[in-house]
Write a protein that holds these residues in place. Sequence first.
Motif, PDB file in Angstrom:
ATOM      1  N   VAL A 181       9.457  12.000   3.538  1.00  0.00           N
ATOM      2  CA  VAL A 181       9.517  10.641   4.079  1.00  0.00           C
ATOM      3  C   VAL A 181      10.337  10.590   5.370  1.00  0.00           C
ATOM      4  CG1 VAL A 181      10.481   8.338   3.668  1.00  0.00           C
ATOM      5  CG2 VAL A 181       9.134   9.469   1.888  1.00  0.00           C
ATOM      6  N   ASP A 182       9.738  10.021   6.385  1.00  0.00           N
ATOM      7  CA  ASP A 182      10.419   9.639   7.622  1.00  0.00           C
ATOM      8  C   ASP A 182      10.279   8.133   7.781  1.00  0.00           C
ATOM      9  OD1 ASP A 182      10.768  12.344   8.079  1.00  0.00           O
ATOM     10  OD2 ASP A 182       9.263  12.460   9.658  1.00  0.00           O
ATOM     11  N   TYR A 183      11.290   7.523   8.415  1.00  0.00           N
ATOM     12  CA  TYR A 183      11.184   6.103   8.735  1.00  0.00           C
ATOM     13  C   TYR A 183      11.842   5.875  10.085  1.00  0.00           C
ATOM     14  CZ  TYR A 183      11.534   1.033   8.507  1.00  0.00           C
ATOM     15  OH  TYR A 183      11.415  -0.299   8.782  1.00  0.00           O
ATOM     16  N   ALA A 184      11.098   5.209  10.979  1.00  0.00           N
ATOM     17  CA  ALA A 184      11.595   4.953  12.328  1.00  0.00           C
ATOM     18  C   ALA A 184      11.328   3.501  12.696  1.00  0.00           C
ATOM     19  CB  ALA A 184      10.921   5.879  13.338  1.00  0.00           C
ATOM     20  N   LEU A 230      15.468   7.513   8.976  1.00  0.00           N
ATOM     21  CA  LEU A 230      15.462   8.535   7.923  1.00  0.00           C
ATOM     22  C   LEU A 230      14.511   9.642   8.335  1.00  0.00           C
ATOM     23  CD1 LEU A 230      15.260   6.283   4.723  1.00  0.00           C
ATOM     24  CD2 LEU A 230      17.262   7.577   5.487  1.00  0.00           C
ATOM     25  N   GLN A 231      14.881  10.885   8.000  1.00  0.00           N
ATOM     26  CA  GLN A 231      14.063  12.026   8.389  1.00  0.00           C
ATOM     27  C   GLN A 231      14.017  13.058   7.263  1.00  0.00           C
ATOM     28  OE1 GLN A 231      14.794  13.362  12.663  1.00  0.00           O
ATOM     29  NE2 GLN A 231      16.633  12.144  12.307  1.00  0.00           N
ATOM     30  N   GLY A 232      12.799  13.465   6.925  1.00  0.00           N
ATOM     31  CA  GLY A 232      12.598  14.575   6.012  1.00  0.00           C
ATOM     32  C   GLY A 232      13.166  14.380   4.620  1.00  0.00           C
ATOM     33  N   SER A 234      24.234   5.052   7.761  1.00  0.00           N
ATOM     34  CA  SER A 234      23.728   6.403   7.460  1.00  0.00           C
ATOM     35  C   SER A 234      22.257   6.401   7.074  1.00  0.00           C
ATOM     36  CB  SER A 234      24.545   7.022   6.323  1.00  0.00           C
ATOM     37  OG  SER A 234      24.394   6.272   5.128  1.00  0.00           O
ATOM     38  N   GLY A 235      21.728   5.256   6.658  1.00  0.00           N
ATOM     39  CA  GLY A 235      20.333   5.168   6.236  1.00  0.00           C
ATOM     40  C   GLY A 235      20.157   4.932   4.750  1.00  0.00           C
ATOM     41  N   LYS A 236      21.260   4.810   4.011  1.00  0.00           N
ATOM     42  CA  LYS A 236      21.128   4.693   2.555  1.00  0.00           C
ATOM     43  C   LYS A 236      20.475   3.379   2.128  1.00  0.00           C
ATOM     44  CE  LYS A 236      25.896   3.058   1.792  1.00  0.00           C
ATOM     45  NZ  LYS A 236      26.135   2.778   3.233  1.00  0.00           N
ATOM     46  N   THR A 237      20.772   2.268   2.810  1.00  0.00           N
ATOM     47  CA  THR A 237      20.137   1.003   2.454  1.00  0.00           C
ATOM     48  C   THR A 237      18.665   1.006   2.843  1.00  0.00           C
ATOM     49  OG1 THR A 237      22.212  -0.227   2.597  1.00  0.00           O
ATOM     50  CG2 THR A 237      20.185  -1.495   2.801  1.00  0.00           C
ATOM     51  N   THR A 238      18.331   1.644   3.947  1.00  0.00           N
ATOM     52  CA  THR A 238      16.918   1.795   4.306  1.00  0.00           C
ATOM     53  C   THR A 238      16.185   2.606   3.240  1.00  0.00           C
ATOM     54  OG1 THR A 238      17.428   1.677   6.674  1.00  0.00           O
ATOM     55  CG2 THR A 238      15.321   2.661   6.060  1.00  0.00           C
ATOM     56  N   LEU A 239      16.844   3.617   2.697  1.00  0.00           N
ATOM     57  CA  LEU A 239      16.247   4.405   1.620  1.00  0.00           C
ATOM     58  C   LEU A 239      15.955   3.510   0.417  1.00  0.00           C
ATOM     59  CD1 LEU A 239      15.399   7.131   0.434  1.00  0.00           C
ATOM     60  CD2 LEU A 239      17.791   7.536  -0.164  1.00  0.00           C
ATOM     61  N   LEU A 240      16.891   2.639   0.066  1.00  0.00           N
ATOM     62  CA  LEU A 240      16.664   1.700  -1.034  1.00  0.00           C
ATOM     63  C   LEU A 240      15.476   0.795  -0.737  1.00  0.00           C
ATOM     64  CD1 LEU A 240      19.184  -0.318  -3.084  1.00  0.00           C
ATOM     65  CD2 LEU A 240      17.555  -1.574  -1.688  1.00  0.00           C
ATOM     66  N   ARG A 241      15.377   0.311   0.477  1.00  0.00           N
ATOM     67  CA  ARG A 241      14.274  -0.580   0.843  1.00  0.00           C
ATOM     68  C   ARG A 241      12.933   0.133   0.772  1.00  0.00           C
ATOM     69  NH1 ARG A 241      15.378  -5.252   3.463  1.00  0.00           N
ATOM     70  NH2 ARG A 241      13.634  -5.009   4.908  1.00  0.00           N
ATOM     71  N   GLY A 244       9.805  -0.747  -1.831  1.00  0.00           N
ATOM     72  CA  GLY A 244       8.558  -1.176  -1.215  1.00  0.00           C
ATOM     73  C   GLY A 244       8.713  -2.309  -0.235  1.00  0.00           C
ATOM     74  N   LEU A 245       9.963  -2.611   0.154  1.00  0.00           N
ATOM     75  CA  LEU A 245      10.189  -3.672   1.133  1.00  0.00           C
ATOM     76  C   LEU A 245       9.780  -3.237   2.528  1.00  0.00           C
ATOM     77  CD1 LEU A 245      13.672  -4.908  -0.148  1.00  0.00           C
ATOM     78  CD2 LEU A 245      11.408  -5.840  -0.669  1.00  0.00           C
ATOM     79  N   VAL A 246       9.784  -1.943   2.774  1.00  0.00           N
ATOM     80  CA  VAL A 246       9.224  -1.361   3.996  1.00  0.00           C
ATOM     81  C   VAL A 246       8.421  -0.128   3.585  1.00  0.00           C
ATOM     82  CG1 VAL A 246      11.049  -2.194   5.529  1.00  0.00           C
ATOM     83  CG2 VAL A 246      11.308   0.029   4.419  1.00  0.00           C
ATOM     84  N   ALA A 247       7.492   0.257   4.417  1.00  0.00           N
ATOM     85  CA  ALA A 247       6.673   1.448   4.163  1.00  0.00           C
ATOM     86  C   ALA A 247       7.156   2.590   5.041  1.00  0.00           C
ATOM     87  CB  ALA A 247       5.206   1.149   4.445  1.00  0.00           C
ATOM     88  N   PRO A 248       7.075   3.837   4.569  1.00  0.00           N
ATOM     89  CA  PRO A 248       7.512   4.964   5.398  1.00  0.00           C
ATOM     90  C   PRO A 248       6.633   5.128   6.630  1.00  0.00           C
ATOM     91  CG  PRO A 248       6.360   5.761   3.437  1.00  0.00           C
ATOM     92  CD  PRO A 248       6.537   4.274   3.267  1.00  0.00           C
ATOM     93  N   THR A 249       7.225   5.623   7.698  1.00  0.00           N
ATOM     94  CA  THR A 249       6.451   5.944   8.899  1.00  0.00           C
ATOM     95  C   THR A 249       5.530   7.116   8.612  1.00  0.00           C
ATOM     96  OG1 THR A 249       8.316   5.183  10.239  1.00  0.00           O
ATOM     97  CG2 THR A 249       6.627   6.513  11.342  1.00  0.00           C
ATOM     98  N   THR A 250       6.059   8.116   7.942  1.00  0.00           N
ATOM     99  CA  THR A 250       5.259   9.231   7.432  1.00  0.00           C
ATOM    100  C   THR A 250       5.772   9.587   6.047  1.00  0.00           C
ATOM    101  OG1 THR A 250       6.726  10.887   8.449  1.00  0.00           O
ATOM    102  CG2 THR A 250       4.819  10.186   9.734  1.00  0.00           C
TER     103      THR A 250
END
Length: 238
Positions: A8-11, A18-20, A38-45, A49-55
Amino acid sequence: MGIVLDGVDYAVMGRPILQGISLALDEPRIGIVGRNGSGKTTLLRLIAGLVAPTTGRVAVDGIDPARDRKGVLRRLGILFQNPDHQILFPTVAEELAFGLRQMGQEARAAEAAVMRLLEAEGRAHWAGSATSTLSQGQKQYLCLQAVLMMEPGTILLDEPFAALDLPTRARMARRLSSLAQRLVTISHDPEAVVGCDRVIWIEAGRVFADGTANEVLPAFQDAMQRLGAGDADIDIAG
């Protein structure tokens, strides 16, 4: 089946958050730690399913949470750090019934279920109370009960103790520890995850360490203390 993140990546606007990230989460108690940003809350989201991964791919018990919001309702609940960002309705009974109505339950059945819960909790007198009149701890309790009404197998906790005073924190911790659900706790505070079966340290959008609490938390605390010893916030971000 648990929670799976595969490559999972998210941009956001081309900026990587988040990367890899590749994780298989199936332990009863999981902690995710990291500094603010650090990206931990984005990981929770992403897990919620509140956001979808970029890849990459995210699955909760085999379901893509971003694509099938209704399908994931019984599998996954989320408790946000600030209950005011979660509460939608003017009264306690309406707030508690909302999730059941989303799952297709008729209004009368949902109302009856809410009253059974409040009576069992010794809070039947809360039913018609305005949510705005509740204390911060009572609001957090209400949000937890609203999640539990939907009987999810996993609950995501975003800094669940951050806004609570010490007595309320102790009560919330005791209640959470009694739950049968899998709990995934996201926090910058090591004390919030010290009893977890597994702890994942997110740093700069990547998994920096992954192991038991005894393996990960001492290293995390040492690193945070070293950062705190210097003037880490003197530079202005460009």
